[in-house]
Every structure is written in C-alpha cells, then in structure tokens.
Design an enzyme around this catalytic site. Structure first.
Site, PDB file in Angstrom:
ATOM      1  N   HIS A 151       0.827  -1.216   0.000  1.00 19.09           N
ATOM      2  CA  HIS A 151       0.000   0.000   0.000  1.00 19.09           C
ATOM      3  C   HIS A 151       0.864   1.270   0.000  1.00 19.09           C
ATOM      4  O   HIS A 151       0.428   2.312   0.483  1.00 19.09           O
ATOM      5  CB  HIS A 151      -0.954   0.041   1.204  1.00 19.09           C
ATOM      6  CG  HIS A 151      -1.699  -1.239   1.429  1.00 19.09           C
ATOM      7  ND1 HIS A 151      -2.929  -1.500   0.872  1.00 19.09           N
ATOM      8  CD2 HIS A 151      -1.362  -2.357   2.123  1.00 19.09           C
ATOM      9  CE1 HIS A 151      -3.337  -2.714   1.229  1.00 19.09           C
ATOM     10  NE2 HIS A 151      -2.398  -3.257   1.983  1.00 19.09           N
ATOM     11  N   SER A 272      12.070  21.559 -16.742  1.00 22.82           N
ATOM     12  CA  SER A 272      10.760  22.195 -16.877  1.00 22.82           C
ATOM     13  C   SER A 272      10.941  23.476 -17.682  1.00 22.82           C
ATOM     14  O   SER A 272      11.979  24.122 -17.617  1.00 22.82           O
ATOM     15  CB  SER A 272      10.208  22.516 -15.494  1.00 22.82           C
ATOM     16  OG  SER A 272       9.301  23.598 -15.578  1.00 22.82           O
ATOM     17  N   LYS A 278      13.714  22.057 -11.720  1.00 25.06           N
ATOM     18  CA  LYS A 278      13.119  20.732 -11.911  1.00 25.06           C
ATOM     19  C   LYS A 278      14.019  19.786 -12.702  1.00 25.06           C
ATOM     20  O   LYS A 278      14.705  20.180 -13.628  1.00 25.06           O
ATOM     21  CB  LYS A 278      11.781  20.854 -12.668  1.00 25.06           C
ATOM     22  CG  LYS A 278      10.679  21.548 -11.911  1.00 25.06           C
ATOM     23  CD  LYS A 278      10.161  20.754 -10.720  1.00 25.06           C
ATOM     24  CE  LYS A 278       9.439  19.494 -11.125  1.00 25.06           C
ATOM     25  NZ  LYS A 278       8.210  19.754 -11.889  1.00 25.06           N
ATOM     26  N   GLU A 285       8.151   7.952 -16.233  1.00 28.98           N
ATOM     27  CA  GLU A 285       6.703   8.178 -16.313  1.00 28.98           C
ATOM     28  C   GLU A 285       6.129   7.540 -17.575  1.00 28.98           C
ATOM     29  O   GLU A 285       5.032   6.979 -17.569  1.00 28.98           O
ATOM     30  CB  GLU A 285       6.402   9.679 -16.308  1.00 28.98           C
ATOM     31  CG  GLU A 285       6.745  10.355 -14.995  1.00 28.98           C
ATOM     32  CD  GLU A 285       6.737  11.868 -15.137  1.00 28.98           C
ATOM     33  OE1 GLU A 285       5.686  12.462 -14.893  1.00 28.98           O
ATOM     34  OE2 GLU A 285       7.771  12.451 -15.507  1.00 28.98           O
TER      35      GLU A 285
END
Ligand code: ARG
Length: 452
Positions: A151, A272, A278, A285
């Site tokens: 979890h 970014s 960033k 992803e």
C-alpha cells in the site's frame, strides 16, 4: 480486362490500402517470394529460366528497397501488389508467374508470421539484456536495506538486491512468453493458397526449410485464418510493458525528493519550461504511460478476430498496425528501462535510513512472541498496542520502557530488545525465497544459471 466497370472510389481506396504501413514487411515479403519462386522452379511448376528471371528481379527490387529507392505508388494496395508490379516492370510478363500457386492470403500470413517470430526473438534478447543489468545491480547492492512496501506504506525491510531480483523473475516470465509467441509463429502458412490448398504439387517443406520455419501449418483453412501468433505476441508484449510500468512507477517515486532513493542520470531526465530547479523523470513516467497502449493493441486485435467467420476477411489487415505499434513501443520501453537503470545511482543511505524506522520490526516482535508460545493473532494485538503507544508518543518501539513492554504482555521481557537490532530484521527472513542474504545468494545462483 477487369471485372470492375469503374475505378475504386477514392475513400474506399484510402480505407482499403495498407501499403502505408505494411511496406515495412518488405524484407519478409521478398524472402517469402524468393523461397516460393525457388520451390516453383524445383517442382517444375515454372521453368528454371523463369525462376532465375524472377529471382533476378526480386534481387533488383531488394537492392532498390535497401537503398530507399523503391517507389511505392498510390495505386499499390499493399506491399505484395507493389512488389509484383515492380517485378513485372523489371522482368516482363514472367513476373506474373510468381503468384502461381499462391494467394495474398497465405502470403500475408507468412510475412506476418516471419515478422512476429523475428520480433519476438529480438524483444526476448532485449529482455535478457535488461535482466543482466538488474542482476549486476543486485550484485552491487547485495546487502543494502530498504523498506519493502505494501500500500506504499513501509511494511518490512528487504535488501535492494532482493527487490531488484523480483523484476528479474518478472522478466524471466516475459522471456518465456516471448519464446512461446515465437514458437507459435514458427509454422509456414504459405502453400495454403486462398484457403483450400492449390492445384499444384508444391513442396511446402522445402519453402519452410528455406524460410527457417520449424514446419508447415497442416490445414490450409487454418493457415489463412490464423492470427493467434499475433495475439500471443501482443499478450507477451502487454505483460512485459505492464512489468516495465511498475518499474517506471517505482523510479518515479524513488527519484522524488520525498523518497530520494535514486538519482537518475541527466540524460534520462528533462527540465521544466518554467521551473529551473526541476529534473523530471519523464522516461520513467512514460514506462507507466505507454503500457496501456500496448495492452490496448492486444485488446483491439481480440476485437478484430472475435466472431470472424473463416477464413480470410479484410478485417485481418488490421492486425498489422496493432502489432507494429505494440512491438515498437515495447522495444523503446525496454531500451529506456535499460538506459535508466544503467545510469541510476541508488542513494543507499536514504534507503537504509528509511528501513531503520523500528516500527518496521513490528512483525518480528510479534513472531518472537509466537516463538514464546503466544498464538499469532494475540501477538498481533499485543504489538499493535505497543505501536500505538510508540506512535502516540513520537517514539520508536525500541524506545518504549521495560515497564511499557511488560504492560502489554508478560512475555515482553527486556530480552526482546534483540529484535530491534536492524540487521536481524533482514537476516531473520530465512525461509526459501526470503530476503536473508543466504537466500538472496541462492536466487542469484538461479538467475545466473538462467542467463548463462
Ligand atoms: N493487405 C492484405 C492484408 O494485410 C493482404 C491480403 C489481401 N487478401 C485479400 N484477399 N484481399 O491482410
């Protein structure tokens, strides 16, 4: 002469044409045609001169295709028609003899089978390479503790090697599925003709041998109707892509500042457009994001084949784009997974620190009570009470006083504190397949044998 009194409607042509995507099958199509021409000559179905003329023309076409000089025309319905058109232009009317004892139905099934088999084996090789990378990382990080999660909550500590090896076993199953898919594509459809067999005494075994198939499809109806091997490959690809999505997801989580378990190489991350600080794990992803697309291609082909009457139907032309995009996507994802892992730096201190929170030893404490004769369900309750006391007072389990321990159970004397020794949490997992080092070493032996 043509059976048709008028040309095809432009929109029908656009709908019906596959040359835009099936032209990538040209290497398989030419190999199949060469083997077919050689067989027709060997069986005296065409003369040796005719065979040589066909083989010469096919060689010229191959040179043109190789050089990127072959012109596919808007009127070419598919790669098969394009090659035959060009062949006839090059060698004259004898070019029309190549299609003796053959149909596009058995031809396309053969091309797709050859492609599927080759691609399954290429993907398998990529999977093997990724397994080797993971094994090397496991060897380098044999005894680095990190929390194992359920979890996404800290559950029990494990070694990083053990965690990485879990992916190796997933990939090993992917290899088995890819091997199976390659085997399913390893029977020659050619020779089935349109569906019934052909009016010539062909030698299918010869063609199969020439093309490297293990045998021939024994039933001509099945030969032109079957795309199971594409489904098998798409399934293998879907499961493998799903595995990579889990790896990608963990790399996203682990590379976040909150976790800080891994630093990805700059070459596998992006910046970014607005926030200069960033460093985004886009590739990881996309391992997540691409998987459903591969799965969907399999679902789509299931839809195409569902309730389709025998034998060939034009619906089946839809097999190709699903197949191509699925295998291309997976190949790219495997390369990305490989590259990211190659360049990944694990922050072993962060991992070890996260795994040193002694709440993670709650199960071990419960098991210690079991060894002292308390039924496990009761132990669970006793330790839950201790966890509650610790969490509410902002302390670790090991910081509870002797009195607090004893208040929960008479079995909790000060000797239980041995359980809070960090290394014992890992080395106590002695069961086969567990995370203790001797067991991890056993696993490494098994995977090394698989990869040898
Ligand atoms: N382009 C077709 C396909 O990919 C080739 C087979 C055409 N056969 C036919 N009977 N129209 O399926």
């Amino acid at each position: 002469m043509s059976r048709f009194a008028e040309p095809q409607a432009a929109a029908f042509q656009a709908l019906n044409s596959s040359v835009g995507f099936d032209q990538r099958l040209w290497p398989q199509d030419l190999r199949g045609s060469r083997a077919h021409a050689a067989m027709l000559g060997a069986r005296g179905i065409i003369s040796e001169e005719e065979r040589d003329a066909l083989l010469g023309g096919l060689a010229s076409i191959e040179a043109e295709l190789d050089a990127g000089e072959f012109a596919f025309l808007p009127d070419d319905e598919d790669v098969h028609m394009a090659v035959e058109r060009r062949l006839t232009a090059l060698v004259g009317p004898v070019g029309g003899k190549l299609h003796t004892a053959r149909s596009r139905n058995d031809q396309v099934a053969t091309d797709v089978a050859l492609f599927s088999k080759e691609t399954a084996l290429q993907l398998r090789a990529q999977v093997t390479e990724l397994m080797q990378t993971l094994v090397a990382l496991a060897e380098q990080h044999l005894d680095v503790p990190l929390p194992g999660y359920t979890h996404l909550q800290r559950a029990q500590p494990i070694y990083l090697s053990h965690h990485l090896l879990a992916y190796v076993w997933m990939l090993e199953r992917d290899r088995q599925r890819l091997t199976f898919a390659a085997q399913q594509a390893d029977r020659l459809p050619l020779g089935a003709g349109a569906l019934a067999g052909v009016n010539f005494d062909t030698d299918r075994q010869m063609v199969a041998g020439e093309l490297g198939f293990a045998g021939v499809v024994p039933n001509s109806v099945d030969a032109v109707s079957n795309r199971d091997f594409v489904l098998d490959l798409l399934h293998a690809a879907a499961v493998c892509a799903t595995h990579l999505s889990r790896l990608g997801s963990e790399l996203v989580i682990w590379s976040s500042q909150e976790f800080g378990f891994v630093v990805l190489a700059d070459r596998w991350t992006s910046g970014s457009s607005i926030m200069p600080q960033k460093k985004n794990p886009d590739a990881a992803e996309l391992l997540r994001g691409k998987a459903p697309r591969v799965v969907a291609h399999g679902a789509a082909l299931h839809g195409v084949l569902h309730a389709l009457p025998l034998t060939y139907n034009k619906d089946m032309q839809e097999d190709k784009e699903h197949l191509f995009d699925a295998v291309d996507t997976l190949a790219l994802c495997l390369a990305a997974a490989q590259g990211m892992l190659d360049g990944a730096a694990f922050n072993t201190e962060r991992m070890a620190a996260a795994a040193s929170d002694d709440l993670i030893a709650a199960t071990d404490l419960a098991d210690l009570l079991v060894k002292r004769g308390v039924p496990f369900r009761e132990c669970h309750g006793i330790v839950a009470g201790l966890v509650r006391a610790a969490v509410e007072s902002g302390r670790g389990l090991g910081e509870l006083s002797d009195a607090e321990l004893a208040a929960q159970s008479p079995h909790l004397d000060p000797s239980v504190r041995a359980v809070f020794e960090r290394s014992s949490w890992l080395e106590s997992k002695v069961s086969e397949g567990g995370t203790s080092l001797p067991r991890v070493r056993e696993q490494l032996e098994l995977v090394r044998a698989l990869l040898a």
